[in-house]
Design an enzyme around this catalytic site. Structure first.
Site, PDB file in Angstrom:
ATOM      1  N   HIS A 104     -21.414  17.972  -0.134  1.00  0.00           N
ATOM      2  CA  HIS A 104     -20.497  16.965   0.409  1.00  0.00           C
ATOM      3  C   HIS A 104     -21.013  16.258   1.666  1.00  0.00           C
ATOM      4  O   HIS A 104     -20.395  15.298   2.123  1.00  0.00           O
ATOM      5  CB  HIS A 104     -19.114  17.585   0.657  1.00  0.00           C
ATOM      6  N   ASP A 127     -10.125  17.813  -1.834  1.00  0.00           N
ATOM      7  CA  ASP A 127     -10.983  18.940  -1.446  1.00  0.00           C
ATOM      8  C   ASP A 127     -10.136  20.173  -1.162  1.00  0.00           C
ATOM      9  O   ASP A 127      -9.011  20.063  -0.675  1.00  0.00           O
ATOM     10  CB  ASP A 127     -11.739  18.541  -0.167  1.00  0.00           C
ATOM     11  N   HIS A 129     -11.249  22.203   1.025  1.00  0.00           N
ATOM     12  CA  HIS A 129     -11.604  22.423   2.430  1.00  0.00           C
ATOM     13  C   HIS A 129     -11.363  21.158   3.254  1.00  0.00           C
ATOM     14  O   HIS A 129     -11.283  20.062   2.697  1.00  0.00           O
ATOM     15  CB  HIS A 129     -13.079  22.808   2.536  1.00  0.00           C
ATOM     16  N   ASP A 131     -13.506  20.061   5.605  1.00  0.00           N
ATOM     17  CA  ASP A 131     -14.781  19.428   5.973  1.00  0.00           C
ATOM     18  C   ASP A 131     -14.642  18.749   7.329  1.00  0.00           C
ATOM     19  O   ASP A 131     -15.157  17.664   7.570  1.00  0.00           O
ATOM     20  CB  ASP A 131     -15.246  18.430   4.883  1.00  0.00           C
ATOM     21  N   HIS A 144     -22.072  20.217   5.074  1.00  0.00           N
ATOM     22  CA  HIS A 144     -21.063  19.833   4.062  1.00  0.00           C
ATOM     23  C   HIS A 144     -19.648  20.212   4.502  1.00  0.00           C
ATOM     24  O   HIS A 144     -18.685  19.677   3.964  1.00  0.00           O
ATOM     25  CB  HIS A 144     -21.401  20.383   2.666  1.00  0.00           C
ATOM     26  N   ASP A 230     -14.412  16.350  -4.304  1.00  0.00           N
ATOM     27  CA  ASP A 230     -15.146  17.612  -4.299  1.00  0.00           C
ATOM     28  C   ASP A 230     -14.576  18.422  -5.464  1.00  0.00           C
ATOM     29  O   ASP A 230     -13.363  18.646  -5.519  1.00  0.00           O
ATOM     30  CB  ASP A 230     -14.895  18.304  -2.946  1.00  0.00           C
ATOM     31  N   ASP A 232     -14.428  21.357  -5.984  1.00  0.00           N
ATOM     32  CA  ASP A 232     -13.697  22.579  -5.608  1.00  0.00           C
ATOM     33  C   ASP A 232     -12.223  22.296  -5.305  1.00  0.00           C
ATOM     34  O   ASP A 232     -11.451  23.206  -5.029  1.00  0.00           O
ATOM     35  CB  ASP A 232     -14.396  23.343  -4.475  1.00  0.00           C
ATOM     36  N   GLU A 276     -20.520  18.443  -5.179  1.00  0.00           N
ATOM     37  CA  GLU A 276     -20.501  19.913  -5.178  1.00  0.00           C
ATOM     38  C   GLU A 276     -20.532  20.536  -6.576  1.00  0.00           C
ATOM     39  O   GLU A 276     -20.210  21.715  -6.722  1.00  0.00           O
ATOM     40  CB  GLU A 276     -19.315  20.461  -4.357  1.00  0.00           C
TER      41      GLU A 276
HETATM   42 MN   LIG Z   1     -15.958  19.223   0.512  1.00  0.00          MN
END
Ligand SMILES: [Mn+2]
Length: 304
Positions: A104, A127, A129, A131, A144, A230, A232, A276
């Site tokens: 990312h 996402d 997360h 980030d 990332h 992303d 994830d 990712e």
């Molecule tokens: Mn990310």
């Protein structure tokens, strides 16, 4: 959408610990990207890959920042500048940049390129997360996990000529699907004007309502939006081939309806990236194939 899509691969894994995301662009192409775009009625050409140095070639801690830690900072900055140039050139040619990661950290390059000159860019960041770490707060040193903070010019990134940041305004940035946030990120998110929707928001309000609000915020007063996805963001049962899986993500259907909502804003959509994807951790390339399906939905593919 009438615009031709130009695919740009960025085989980047300098911003993440686990090797394998560098093969993401190949896996997504192999997963049927061109066919999926064609099924959405989209004409696409492939702009090839942007060169990324191998981690073995350089020292991750060679530095370049006044404080904190960001592994492969110099190399990441150079790659992101090349990504920004390629994205800007694509837009100048009247094409739509679709960027394939890679980790990312490449989002820094895509956003800087898409923001261009003095235009206002809205960003939706799907996402697990935030980030949102800075070189001062990061537990890992992996860029990332800092890319959104970087484009906002946060922390040590602000003291460095880091690809013309801040590239976007906090009030134009929306995070969707958060479920794994570090303490430093949480504090910084509270202080910022970034809008953050967690998985709890999606659980209680439903994905369509949350994504509709995210799109309203990102398009309000901006000249265009960038969508950064992303993989994830999805639950690992659907997308096992990602660098940092976190259980409790969105379902297959929630992801599709979110992309169908994105497609409703095709007039404002300026750029998109899928990041990712890690084929080493994947099961028979299903995460890359899912990325292709989601791209098709974002570009207007419908059941009927
Ligand atoms: Mn990310």
């Amino acid at each position: 959408m009438d615009t031709q899509v130009r695919v740009l691969g960025v085989p980047m894994d300098l911003g993440a610990d686990r090797r394998g995301v560098d093969m993401g662009p190949s896996a997504i192409r192999y997963g049927g990207l061109a066919d999926q775009l064609a099924s959405a009625g989209i004409d696409c050409i492939d702009g090839g890959d942007i060169a990324v140095p191998r981690p073995e070639e350089s020292d991750p801690d060679a530095g370049g920042l006044p404080s904190g830690r960001a592994k492969f900072f110099r190399e990441t900055k150079e790659v992101c500048e090349d990504v920004a140039t390629a994205v800007d050139a694509t837009l100048m040619d009247g094409q739509f940049p679709l960027v394939l990661g890679g980790d990312h950290s490449i989002g820094i390059g895509t956003i800087v390129g898409a923001a261009r000159d003095d235009e206002e860019l809205g960003v939706i960041w799907f996402d697990a997360h935030g980030d949102f770490n800075t070189p001062e707060t990061t537990p890992s040193g992996n860029i990332h996990g800092m890319s959104l903070a970087a484009v906002l010019g946060d922390g040590a990134f602000a003291d460095h000529d880091w690809a013309h940041t801040p590239a976007v305004r906090e009030e134009n940035v929306v995070l969707v699907g958060l479920r794994d946030v570090d303490d430093g990120e949480r504090r910084r998110l509270y202080e910022s004007d970034v809008t953050a929707f967690t998985m709890s928001d999606i659980d209680t309000r439903g994905a369509p309502e949350v994504v509709a609000e995210a799109l309203e915020i990102a398009t309000d007063g901006t000249d265009g939006i960038h969508v950064s996805l992303d993989l994830d963001w999805l639950d690992p049962t659907e997308a096992p081939g990602v660098g940092t899986p976190v259980r409790g993500g969105v379902s297959y259907r929630e992801a599709h309806i979110a992309m169908e909502y994105v497609a409703e804003y095709h007039d404002q959509l300026r750029s998109m990236e899928m990041v990712e994807v890690n084929p080493i951790l994947d099961e028979h390339n299903r995460t890359a194939e899912l990325a292709c399906e989601l791209v098709a939905s974002a570009f207007g593919k419908r059941v009927l």
